[in-house]
Design an enzyme around this catalytic site. Structure first.
Site, PDB file in Angstrom:
ATOM      1  N   ILE A 213     -40.264 133.220 -10.756  1.00  0.00           N
ATOM      2  CA  ILE A 213     -41.399 133.822 -10.119  1.00  0.00           C
ATOM      3  C   ILE A 213     -40.580 135.043  -9.342  1.00  0.00           C
ATOM      4  CG2 ILE A 213     -42.936 133.722  -7.830  1.00  0.00           C
ATOM      5  CD1 ILE A 213     -43.226 130.617  -8.751  1.00  0.00           C
ATOM      6  N   GLN A 214     -39.489 134.772  -9.009  1.00  0.00           N
ATOM      7  CA  GLN A 214     -38.817 135.841  -8.405  1.00  0.00           C
ATOM      8  C   GLN A 214     -38.382 137.305  -9.163  1.00  0.00           C
ATOM      9  OE1 GLN A 214     -35.158 133.843  -5.875  1.00  0.00           O
ATOM     10  NE2 GLN A 214     -35.829 132.666  -7.684  1.00  0.00           N
ATOM     11  N   ARG A 215     -38.785 136.945 -10.481  1.00  0.00           N
ATOM     12  CA  ARG A 215     -38.355 138.001 -11.346  1.00  0.00           C
ATOM     13  C   ARG A 215     -39.736 138.672 -11.940  1.00  0.00           C
ATOM     14  NH1 ARG A 215     -33.617 136.118 -14.804  1.00  0.00           N
ATOM     15  NH2 ARG A 215     -35.089 136.198 -16.598  1.00  0.00           N
TER      16      ARG A 215
ATOM     17  N   THR B   8     -30.690 144.330 -11.416  1.00  0.00           N
ATOM     18  CA  THR B   8     -30.388 142.997 -11.409  1.00  0.00           C
ATOM     19  C   THR B   8     -31.249 142.516  -9.940  1.00  0.00           C
ATOM     20  OG1 THR B   8     -29.114 141.044 -11.125  1.00  0.00           O
ATOM     21  CG2 THR B   8     -28.191 143.075 -10.410  1.00  0.00           C
ATOM     22  N   ILE B   9     -31.934 141.656 -10.064  1.00  0.00           N
ATOM     23  CA  ILE B   9     -32.535 140.880  -8.946  1.00  0.00           C
ATOM     24  C   ILE B   9     -31.444 140.385  -7.830  1.00  0.00           C
ATOM     25  CG2 ILE B   9     -34.857 140.536  -9.914  1.00  0.00           C
ATOM     26  CD1 ILE B   9     -33.933 137.503  -9.624  1.00  0.00           C
ATOM     27  N   ASP B  10     -30.299 140.123  -8.541  1.00  0.00           N
ATOM     28  CA  ASP B  10     -29.164 139.705  -7.728  1.00  0.00           C
ATOM     29  C   ASP B  10     -28.506 140.605  -6.705  1.00  0.00           C
ATOM     30  OD1 ASP B  10     -29.781 137.451  -9.267  1.00  0.00           O
ATOM     31  OD2 ASP B  10     -28.158 137.372 -10.767  1.00  0.00           O
TER      32      ASP B  10
ATOM     33  N   ARG C   7     -26.483 133.350  -8.972  1.00  0.00           N
ATOM     34  CA  ARG C   7     -25.285 132.478  -9.567  1.00  0.00           C
ATOM     35  C   ARG C   7     -24.119 132.520  -8.767  1.00  0.00           C
ATOM     36  NH1 ARG C   7     -25.934 135.024 -14.885  1.00  0.00           N
ATOM     37  NH2 ARG C   7     -27.076 133.499 -16.224  1.00  0.00           N
TER      38      ARG C   7
ATOM     39  N   GLU D  74     -24.487 143.582 -15.121  1.00  0.00           N
ATOM     40  CA  GLU D  74     -22.971 143.615 -15.665  1.00  0.00           C
ATOM     41  C   GLU D  74     -22.789 143.214 -17.043  1.00  0.00           C
ATOM     42  OE1 GLU D  74     -22.079 138.801 -13.950  1.00  0.00           O
ATOM     43  OE2 GLU D  74     -20.473 140.405 -14.383  1.00  0.00           O
TER      44      GLU D  74
ATOM     45  N   ARG E  56     -41.614 117.568   7.614  1.00  0.00           N
ATOM     46  CA  ARG E  56     -40.415 117.214   6.771  1.00  0.00           C
ATOM     47  C   ARG E  56     -39.637 118.509   6.386  1.00  0.00           C
ATOM     48  NH1 ARG E  56     -45.028 117.651   2.179  1.00  0.00           N
ATOM     49  NH2 ARG E  56     -45.410 115.531   2.040  1.00  0.00           N
TER      50      ARG E  56
HETATM   51  O1  F6P Z   1     -29.216 137.676 -13.238  1.00  0.00           O
HETATM   52  C1  F6P Z   1     -30.535 137.507 -13.004  1.00  0.00           C
HETATM   53  C2  F6P Z   1     -30.866 136.016 -13.007  1.00  0.00           C
HETATM   54  O2  F6P Z   1     -32.193 135.992 -12.551  1.00  0.00           O
HETATM   55  C3  F6P Z   1     -30.137 135.137 -12.035  1.00  0.00           C
HETATM   56  O3  F6P Z   1     -30.228 135.184 -10.743  1.00  0.00           O
HETATM   57  C4  F6P Z   1     -30.242 133.959 -12.642  1.00  0.00           C
HETATM   58  O4  F6P Z   1     -29.130 132.997 -12.400  1.00  0.00           O
HETATM   59  C5  F6P Z   1     -30.473 134.182 -14.254  1.00  0.00           C
HETATM   60  O5  F6P Z   1     -30.709 135.447 -14.429  1.00  0.00           O
HETATM   61  C6  F6P Z   1     -31.431 133.294 -14.958  1.00  0.00           C
HETATM   62  O6  F6P Z   1     -31.216 133.542 -16.134  1.00  0.00           O
HETATM   63  P1  F6P Z   1     -32.290 132.980 -17.487  1.00  0.00           P
HETATM   64  O7  F6P Z   1     -33.447 133.834 -17.141  1.00  0.00           O
HETATM   65  O8  F6P Z   1     -31.705 133.651 -18.379  1.00  0.00           O
HETATM   66  O9  F6P Z   1     -32.512 131.784 -17.367  1.00  0.00           O
END
Ligand code: F6P
Length: 342
Positions: free
Chosen positions: A272-274, A125-127, A171, A103, A162
């Site tokens: 790790i997710q990215r 975006t991964i989001d 976010r 965005e 646990r």
């Molecule tokens: O917008 C992608 C994202 O991975 C969000 O999920 C996360 O809040 C943000 O980027 C983290 O950004 P940065 O890597 O700049 O800390």
């Protein structure tokens, strides 16, 4: 045409697949020339480029990250930023730009379009929270990484009786938490879209322990407790005004341990997710976006973003695409609630 390509914002798996498709079709089908801009909008702003031809995109399809680099540079926050971009583009003989971003990056692209810059946008975006497209590439990879982590956490949680709290990215939108939580069989899923009651979560956790299994709680980094203050890692804002999040998982684990008397630990999946190689779904989506984006540039259809609607790639105006964030609708969350605490 001489076309500039840039990748902005948080990186995500599939960016290289887009670059490859744009360049391969752009050169072999249309005979265009390409210039790679470094680090998002910083590239055109400072005139930092790299060579971008068939040779440079060989072998990058499965590679995570972006060969062009990325940043969250916002030219509208820099004195004379837009003028610098325009003069650098003119000096470099650039006729059009392909901007690959979320965005923020595409918001800049939309404003530059109004100021006479020829831009076509590609959503990433991964989001998965960009309006106007059913999916963004990178999301499927992130969800699979989080799902695999949850699968692994089930077995260790059970061995030690646990609670394991898994903090995932997101976010403002909880798509990763929702999909990874559903796919991984989480016992509670908490999203930014709905404030949660920590006592109710503790109740779910206790109920899960009664079944002789251990609870897995998936929490999006932007989720907030009722009447609570958002838990902030620090108060710094980036160039687009976003705070850096992180910490809700740890806070929640401490609360759950106190309220249930059972040990609770946190796993923050973070970047790790990215990272790493994109899934087949993301490679195909990113490649199709790239192929359609270069078609739009070739036709001079600027100010547009390519988007997925059903199984088709369509074009939507950039302004429309960046107007609204796509959050998780309440009924999607309600669907998942049937599994909470069980
Ligand atoms: O917008 C992608 C994202 O991975 C969000 O999920 C996360 O809040 C943000 O980027 C983290 O950004 P940065 O890597 O700049 O800390």
């Amino acid at each position: 045409m001489r076309i500039g390509v840039l990748t902005g914002g948080g990186d995500c798996p599939g960016l290289n697949a887009v670059i490859r498709a744009v360049v391969r079709k752009g050169i072999s089908t249309y005979g265009h020339e390409f210039v790679g801009f470094r680090d998002g909008w910083r590239g055109p702003l400072e005139g930092v480029t790299r060579e971008l031809g068939i040779a440079q995109v060989r072998g990058i399809l499965p590679r995570g990250g972006t060969i062009l680099g990325s940043s969250r540079t916002n030219p509208f926050k820099i004195d004379g930023g837009v003028e610098k971009i325009k003069s650098n583009l003119a000096d470099l003989g650039i006729d059009a730009l392909v901007a690959i971003g979320g965005e923020d990056t595409l918001g800049v692209a939309a404003k530059l379009t109004d100021l006479g810059v020829n831009v076509v946008g590609v959503p990433k975006t991964i989001d998965n929270d960009l309006g106007a497209t059913d999916y963004t590439f990178g999301f499927d990879t992130a969800v699979n990484i989080a799902m695999e982590a949850i699968d692994r956490l089930h077995t260790t949680a059970e061995s030690h009786h646990r609670t394991l709290v898994v903090e995932v990215m997101g976010r403002h939108a909880g798509w990763i938490a929702l999909h990874a939580g559903l796919a991984g069989g989480a016992n509670v899923i908490l999203l930014p879209e709905r404030q949660f009651d920590v006592d109710q979560v503790a109740g779910y956790v206790e109920k899960r322990f009664q079944t002789q299994y251990s609870p897995i709680v998936v929490v999006a980094e932007g989720a907030q407790p009722l009447d609570g203050q958002m838990v902030l890692h620090n108060q710094e804002l980036d160039a687009f005004g976003h705070v850096r999040l992180g910490g809700i998982g740890q806070w929640l684990a401490e609360q759950l341990e106190e309220k249930t008397g059972k040990e609770a630990r946190t796993v923050v999946l973070g970047h790790i997710q990215r990272g790493g190689t994109p899934t087949a779904f993301d490679r195909v989506l990113a490649t199709r976006f790239g192929l359609h984006a270069i078609d739009a540039v070739h036709e001079g259809d600027f100010g547009k973003m390519v988007a997925l609607q059903g199984v088709d790639i369509i074009r939507v105006p950039l302004v429309e695409a960046t107007r609204e964030l796509k959050t998780v609708p309440v009924e999607r969350y309600t669907e998942a609630e049937v599994f909470f605490g069980s």
